[in-house]
Design an enzyme around this catalytic site. Structure first.
Site, PDB file in Angstrom:
ATOM      1  N   SER A 170      -2.898  -1.468   2.632  1.00 60.98           N
ATOM      2  CA  SER A 170      -2.845  -2.280   1.416  1.00 60.98           C
ATOM      3  C   SER A 170      -3.437  -3.666   1.582  1.00 60.98           C
ATOM      4  CB  SER A 170      -1.391  -2.402   0.932  1.00 60.98           C
ATOM      5  OG  SER A 170      -0.547  -2.830   1.982  1.00 60.98           O
ATOM      6  N   HIS A 202       1.888  -9.630   0.071  1.00 63.14           N
ATOM      7  CA  HIS A 202       0.529  -9.126   0.274  1.00 63.14           C
ATOM      8  C   HIS A 202      -0.467 -10.217  -0.113  1.00 63.14           C
ATOM      9  CE1 HIS A 202       2.308  -5.177   0.706  1.00 63.14           C
ATOM     10  NE2 HIS A 202       1.112  -4.682   1.009  1.00 63.14           N
TER      11      HIS A 202
END
Length: 285
Positions: free
Chosen positions: A38, A265
């Site tokens: 990711s 993230h």
């Protein structure tokens, strides 16, 4: 007639030059394959790549930034939640193993991978976040409970899996330059009390998580160096851009009250900076 022959010869020479230039331009285009998890996929960064919603891939991830700035021909098979085994195994029905995208024609390969092995990142963040809330941010409850267990898993499982995968990548793309990117800092070096509401990690566990991330990056670096790949290090350039910093400065979003749909993230800025650092290290211009 002599004059006419001269004109024709000049024209033919010009045409030959143009053909040579066109051919050189065509052959200089990088055949670029992006692998990874990711952090490579840019999960949570808009716009979303609608060609594969399972992988939650962004068209503004660092592979796309690199391709747009270099003119490379990109095949992006990055996928959110990927583990190292998904280099060679299908992650979802209809999603091929990532290394299937490689060939002898591949010129460049990049990836960020390893954080999902053993569920290291998610387990550590959840464990330390839960422990931090339980103590109101005091002490080091996560470290006290888990000790070296996360790092032990990296040494026992993640590092050898990364090394084996890099060898398989090399076998499938023997002519490619392979770059393994580390993970930019999630936490600051020391606790920031004002950050607890966004990243509820106890003060003594902030350096504990930072050390865990450094350990993972060291494993990635070691695997890369032992297999002839290039390691892209973010330890210096991402300093001061962790999840505790303000929007516009941070490269990674916090656990709570962030701006991405996927917390902890990289945001769009982080993906651009990862691309720029990789381009610098790889001298991609």
């Amino acid at each position: 007639m002599p004059k006419l022959r001269h004109v024709m010869t000049t024209s033919a020479f010009a045409a030959a030059l143009a053909l040579t230039a066109t051919t050189a331009h065509a052959t200089s285009t990088l055949d670029y394959v992006a692998l990874g998890d990711s952090y490579s996929a840019g999960s949570g960064v808009l716009p979303v790549d609608l060609s594969n919603l399972l992988c939650l891939r962004s068209t503004a991830n660092y592979p796309h930034v690199i391709a747009s700035r270099t003119g490379a021909h990109l095949k992006d098979v990055t996928c959110g939640a990927a583990q190292t085994r998904h280099f060679t195994e299908s992650q979802y029905p209809g999603v091929a193993p990532q290394t299937d995208a490689l060939s002898t024609d591949t010129d460049l390969v990049t990836f960020t991978m390893g954080g999902n092995d053993n569920n290291t990142f998610i387990n550590a963040i959840v464990a330390c976040g839960t422990a931090g809330i339980s103590t109101g941010g005091k002490g080091s409850p996560c470290k006290d409970k888990n000790g070296s267990s996360f790092e032990d898993e990296i040494d026992a499982n993640t590092y050898p899996a990364l090394k084996a995968s890099l060898e398989k990548i090399r076998a499938k793309a023997p002519n490619a330059r392979v770059a393994a990117l580390g993970y930019p800092w999630i936490t600051p070096a020391t606790a920031d009390p004002s950050c607890f509401v966004k990243l509820p990690i106890a003060s003594g566990d902030v350096p504990y998580l930072r050390s865990l991330q450094a350990h993972l990056n060291a494993a990635i670096k070691r695997a890369a160096e032992e297999t002839g790949a290039t390691y892209v290090d973010f330890s210096q350039v991402s300093e001061g851009h962790d999840a505790c910093k303000a929007s516009g400065t941070r490269w990674v979003e916090p656990l709570l009250f962030g701006q991405n749909i996927v917390p902890v993230h990289p945001n769009a800025l982080g993906e651009r900076r990862m691309a720029e650092r990789a381009m610098t290290v790889l001298d991609l211009g």
